[in-house]
Motif scaffolding. Sequence first.
Motif, PDB file in Angstrom:
ATOM      1  N   MET B   1       0.679  -1.236  -0.004  1.00 44.76           N
ATOM      2  CA  MET B   1       0.121  -0.083  -0.026  1.00 44.76           C
ATOM      3  C   MET B   1       0.846   1.051   0.071  1.00 44.76           C
ATOM      4  SD  MET B   1      -3.436   0.458   2.529  1.00 44.76           S
ATOM      5  CE  MET B   1      -4.780  -0.290   1.953  1.00 44.76           C
ATOM      6  N   SER B   2       0.615   2.288  -0.988  1.00 47.49           N
ATOM      7  CA  SER B   2       1.386   3.450  -0.924  1.00 47.49           C
ATOM      8  C   SER B   2       0.972   4.408   0.045  1.00 47.49           C
ATOM      9  CB  SER B   2       1.250   4.193  -2.387  1.00 47.49           C
ATOM     10  OG  SER B   2      -0.123   4.484  -2.374  1.00 47.49           O
ATOM     11  N   LYS B   3       2.008   4.988   0.513  1.00 48.49           N
ATOM     12  CA  LYS B   3       1.670   6.065   1.333  1.00 48.49           C
ATOM     13  C   LYS B   3       0.958   7.186   0.785  1.00 48.49           C
ATOM     14  CE  LYS B   3       4.194   8.051   5.479  1.00 48.49           C
ATOM     15  NZ  LYS B   3       5.570   8.793   5.705  1.00 48.49           N
ATOM     16  N   PRO B   4      -0.151   7.711   1.513  1.00 51.41           N
ATOM     17  CA  PRO B   4      -0.841   8.934   0.845  1.00 51.41           C
ATOM     18  C   PRO B   4       0.073  10.125   0.910  1.00 51.41           C
ATOM     19  CG  PRO B   4      -1.837   8.396   3.154  1.00 51.41           C
ATOM     20  CD  PRO B   4      -0.682   7.314   3.025  1.00 51.41           C
ATOM     21  N   ALA B   5      -0.175  10.883  -0.290  1.00 52.34           N
ATOM     22  CA  ALA B   5       0.651  12.177  -0.346  1.00 52.34           C
ATOM     23  C   ALA B   5       0.426  13.235   0.624  1.00 52.34           C
ATOM     24  CB  ALA B   5       0.508  12.616  -1.753  1.00 52.34           C
ATOM     25  N   LYS B   6       1.103  14.003   1.192  1.00 54.87           N
ATOM     26  CA  LYS B   6       0.913  15.032   2.301  1.00 54.87           C
ATOM     27  C   LYS B   6       0.170  16.072   1.544  1.00 54.87           C
ATOM     28  CE  LYS B   6       3.926  14.887   6.067  1.00 54.87           C
ATOM     29  NZ  LYS B   6       5.151  15.868   6.873  1.00 54.87           N
ATOM     30  N   SER B   7      -0.800  16.635   2.341  1.00 55.61           N
ATOM     31  CA  SER B   7      -1.709  17.860   1.812  1.00 55.61           C
ATOM     32  C   SER B   7      -0.584  18.837   1.856  1.00 55.61           C
ATOM     33  CB  SER B   7      -2.899  17.918   2.825  1.00 55.61           C
ATOM     34  OG  SER B   7      -3.122  19.316   2.529  1.00 55.61           O
ATOM     35  N   GLN B   8      -1.082  19.894   0.910  1.00 57.50           N
ATOM     36  CA  GLN B   8      -0.236  21.145   0.893  1.00 57.50           C
ATOM     37  C   GLN B   8      -0.734  22.033   2.011  1.00 57.50           C
ATOM     38  OE1 GLN B   8      -1.457  24.149  -2.133  1.00 57.50           O
ATOM     39  NE2 GLN B   8      -3.232  22.835  -2.454  1.00 57.50           N
ATOM     40  N   TRP B   9      -1.574  21.815   2.700  1.00 59.06           N
ATOM     41  CA  TRP B   9      -1.955  22.414   3.988  1.00 59.06           C
ATOM     42  C   TRP B   9      -1.441  21.661   5.229  1.00 59.06           C
ATOM     43  CZ3 TRP B   9      -3.494  26.681   2.305  1.00 59.06           C
ATOM     44  CH2 TRP B   9      -4.224  26.803   1.240  1.00 59.06           C
ATOM     45  N   ASP B  10      -0.619  20.703   5.098  1.00 62.88           N
ATOM     46  CA  ASP B  10      -0.028  20.056   6.447  1.00 62.88           C
ATOM     47  C   ASP B  10       1.067  20.865   7.013  1.00 62.88           C
ATOM     48  OD1 ASP B  10       0.636  18.305   8.196  1.00 62.88           O
ATOM     49  OD2 ASP B  10       0.531  16.682   7.156  1.00 62.88           O
ATOM     50  N   PHE B  11       0.705  21.345   7.887  1.00 57.52           N
ATOM     51  CA  PHE B  11       1.981  22.155   8.731  1.00 57.52           C
ATOM     52  C   PHE B  11       2.748  21.463   9.622  1.00 57.52           C
ATOM     53  CE2 PHE B  11      -1.374  25.325   7.038  1.00 57.52           C
ATOM     54  CZ  PHE B  11      -0.558  25.975   6.246  1.00 57.52           C
ATOM     55  N   GLY B  12       2.526  20.199   9.658  1.00 57.31           N
ATOM     56  CA  GLY B  12       3.224  19.415  10.792  1.00 57.31           C
ATOM     57  C   GLY B  12       2.585  19.659  11.874  1.00 57.31           C
ATOM     58  N   GLU B  13       3.165  18.955  13.263  1.00 54.79           N
ATOM     59  CA  GLU B  13       2.539  19.092  14.257  1.00 54.79           C
ATOM     60  C   GLU B  13       2.895  20.357  15.130  1.00 54.79           C
ATOM     61  OE1 GLU B  13       2.970  15.582  16.499  1.00 54.79           O
ATOM     62  OE2 GLU B  13       2.097  14.201  14.941  1.00 54.79           O
ATOM     63  N   LEU B  14       1.829  21.329  15.097  1.00 54.12           N
ATOM     64  CA  LEU B  14       2.024  22.622  15.706  1.00 54.12           C
ATOM     65  C   LEU B  14       1.812  22.471  17.256  1.00 54.12           C
ATOM     66  CD1 LEU B  14       0.266  24.819  13.359  1.00 54.12           C
ATOM     67  CD2 LEU B  14       2.680  24.583  13.462  1.00 54.12           C
ATOM     68  N   PHE B  15       0.825  21.572  17.742  1.00 54.93           N
ATOM     69  CA  PHE B  15       0.441  21.171  18.960  1.00 54.93           C
ATOM     70  C   PHE B  15       0.786  19.578  19.208  1.00 54.93           C
ATOM     71  CE2 PHE B  15      -2.318  24.464  17.398  1.00 54.93           C
ATOM     72  CZ  PHE B  15      -2.020  25.609  18.096  1.00 54.93           C
ATOM     73  N   SER B  16       1.356  19.363  20.538  1.00 51.04           N
ATOM     74  CA  SER B  16       1.410  17.777  20.825  1.00 51.04           C
ATOM     75  C   SER B  16       0.138  17.494  20.836  1.00 51.04           C
ATOM     76  CB  SER B  16       2.107  17.896  22.204  1.00 51.04           C
ATOM     77  OG  SER B  16       1.998  16.849  23.112  1.00 51.04           O
ATOM     78  N   PRO B  17       0.137  16.252  20.511  1.00 52.08           N
ATOM     79  CA  PRO B  17      -1.506  15.472  20.563  1.00 52.08           C
ATOM     80  C   PRO B  17      -1.920  15.212  21.858  1.00 52.08           C
ATOM     81  CG  PRO B  17       0.025  14.214  19.095  1.00 52.08           C
ATOM     82  CD  PRO B  17       0.888  15.320  19.768  1.00 52.08           C
ATOM     83  N   ALA B  18      -0.891  15.131  22.716  1.00 53.43           N
ATOM     84  CA  ALA B  18      -0.935  14.749  24.324  1.00 53.43           C
ATOM     85  C   ALA B  18      -1.890  16.201  24.832  1.00 53.43           C
ATOM     86  CB  ALA B  18       0.069  14.350  25.003  1.00 53.43           C
ATOM     87  N   GLU B  19      -1.625  17.089  24.342  1.00 52.51           N
ATOM     88  CA  GLU B  19      -2.245  18.349  24.934  1.00 52.51           C
ATOM     89  C   GLU B  19      -3.913  18.460  24.692  1.00 52.51           C
ATOM     90  OE1 GLU B  19      -0.101  22.135  24.395  1.00 52.51           O
ATOM     91  OE2 GLU B  19       1.912  20.739  25.090  1.00 52.51           O
ATOM     92  N   ILE B  20      -4.059  17.865  23.310  1.00 57.27           N
ATOM     93  CA  ILE B  20      -5.530  18.268  22.907  1.00 57.27           C
ATOM     94  C   ILE B  20      -6.612  16.933  22.868  1.00 57.27           C
ATOM     95  CG2 ILE B  20      -5.081  20.263  21.548  1.00 57.27           C
ATOM     96  CD1 ILE B  20      -4.971  18.230  19.233  1.00 57.27           C
ATOM     97  N   ARG B  21      -5.900  15.829  23.185  1.00 57.66           N
ATOM     98  CA  ARG B  21      -6.518  14.451  22.953  1.00 57.66           C
ATOM     99  C   ARG B  21      -6.202  13.692  24.155  1.00 57.66           C
ATOM    100  NH1 ARG B  21      -4.483  12.259  17.116  1.00 57.66           N
ATOM    101  NH2 ARG B  21      -4.804  14.189  15.957  1.00 57.66           N
ATOM    102  N   LYS B  22      -7.205  12.970  24.928  1.00 57.28           N
ATOM    103  CA  LYS B  22      -7.113  12.162  25.931  1.00 57.28           C
ATOM    104  C   LYS B  22      -7.156  10.717  25.433  1.00 57.28           C
ATOM    105  CE  LYS B  22      -8.655  10.922  30.656  1.00 57.28           C
ATOM    106  NZ  LYS B  22      -7.653  10.123  30.932  1.00 57.28           N
ATOM    107  N   VAL B  23      -5.965  10.041  25.112  1.00 59.91           N
ATOM    108  CA  VAL B  23      -6.032   8.811  24.465  1.00 59.91           C
ATOM    109  C   VAL B  23      -6.097   7.624  25.415  1.00 59.91           C
ATOM    110  CG1 VAL B  23      -4.657   7.214  22.909  1.00 59.91           C
ATOM    111  CG2 VAL B  23      -4.699   9.807  22.513  1.00 59.91           C
ATOM    112  N   LEU B  24      -7.080   6.575  25.197  1.00 62.17           N
ATOM    113  CA  LEU B  24      -7.394   5.501  26.279  1.00 62.17           C
ATOM    114  C   LEU B  24      -6.880   4.282  25.450  1.00 62.17           C
ATOM    115  CD1 LEU B  24     -10.557   6.509  27.762  1.00 62.17           C
ATOM    116  CD2 LEU B  24      -8.290   6.830  28.811  1.00 62.17           C
TER     117      LEU B  24
END
Lengths: 73, 437
Positions: B1-24
């Motif tokens: 499976m090919s990796k999907p191409a990155k969107s031009q609007w993808d600015f990378g991770e500006l915020f750490s996921p841990a700060e906005i999501r509580k992952v269980l």
Amino acid sequence: MPFEEALKKLEGVVEAMESDDLPLETLLARYEEGARLVKICQEKLAEAEVKIQQLEKTAAGDLKLKSFETSEE
Amino acid sequence: MSKPAKSQWDFGELFSPAEIRKVLSVSELTGSVRALLEKQIGTVWVSGEITNLRAQSSGHIYFTLKDAGAQLSCVLFSREIVAQRDLLADGQKVLLQGEVTVYEARGQYQLIVRDVELQGVGALQVAFEKLKQKLAAEGLFAAERKRALPKFPARIGLVTSPTGAAIRDVLHVVQRRNPALEIILAPARVQGQGAALEIAAAIRTLNDFGNLDLILVTRGGGSLEDLWAFNEEPVARAIFESAIPVVSAVGHEIDFTIADFVADVRAATPSVAAEIITENVFASHELVGDAMNLMQLRVRRRMRIETENFESLAGRLVRLHPRRKLDDSLQRLDDLQFGLLRGLKTAARSRQLVLQNLAGRFLRAKPSQILKARQEVLKQLEKRLNLLGPEQVLARGYSITTDVASGKVLRDAAKIKAGQKLKTRLAKGEVFSTAQP
């Protein structure tokens, strides 16, 4: 003679007649006796009837029989 | 499976996921759901119908409880002491007590069952089983206390509804068989509230009335609920205490009631009960009917045997009659004549054979041959005679002296007297001489 007694005697007579050792005269006498018993039994059976009565308690608490009429027929 | 191409609007991770999501993790989430359910709902009572029941070899029972709109997974662990465990089955309506929880391995919520109450017919079944076990333990069903029914009952008690199907069936059979039978009916309602007590009272009343050969407690077919009065303890006790033998006939063949177990005799249906009660009377009808034929048969058979005996004796008598003896003699004579003739014929024949034999021998014996044989014998005899004769001895020089007077051969000179005339034969010729003193 009650039916049951006549029947029992008749059974005895029929059973006794099965023996070949019986002297002929005795055999014939048994036959006469058996025929007489058959007649008695048949008469008893002919006059037999079913009677049904209903038992009820009187106001005084005594038991009393009254005639029972079957609803059917 | 090919990796999907990155969107031009993808600015990378500006915020750490841990700060906005509580992952269980799945386990954490499932654990939370479980805690919530157990805390919020906990122990409940829930009613429904059992479906898809699976009893595992471990002893645990898994099933689904359902109603018209929903389903609930349930498990009854083997350690739970539930009396009705064996009565659980698909279609069974039940009221369950249990705790709602989550089976985390499957993410499935379920009810851990702690207690079961059967509903509808099931509840009656449980009551039936309980009473049955209790009364069995008390010995109410014991085979050794079952009494035999009288062979020819003349007066019987009947406990049933005066308007029911059972009394019609019983009377129908009894009247058809027509025994001399008096029936005392003790009426009782046979279904509904209080029926059991009425039935029990009727049994007791009949016992008080007494002089009865047996009591028939009966009811026609119906639903389990309809027949229920006969599964109640008062009826069982009354039957057990009855001094008169009791026949129980409730419902159809397939229906077994507590009353049936306690009674002395259980009949499958009211009609069968009537047949059992009148069985001997019915049999006696046949017996009386057959008796005449049987007896006539015996007499006829005996007559035939006697006739055969007589004929056999008569036959022997005929054989012993003098006339018979004469007949026998005549026959014997015939036999003898025949034998004689045959003997003569045989003798003649044997003579003939001897004659033939002799003729044969005679023909073989020709005279010429006999003569030749005789000549041969003669020659032999001559030879032997020559050997024995004196000629050969004389030829060798011996002589024979005889007394002339007597012709006797002389063998002893001492016996010769003087003057005795002697003749001496030589090989050739003879010499005469006179003895000298």
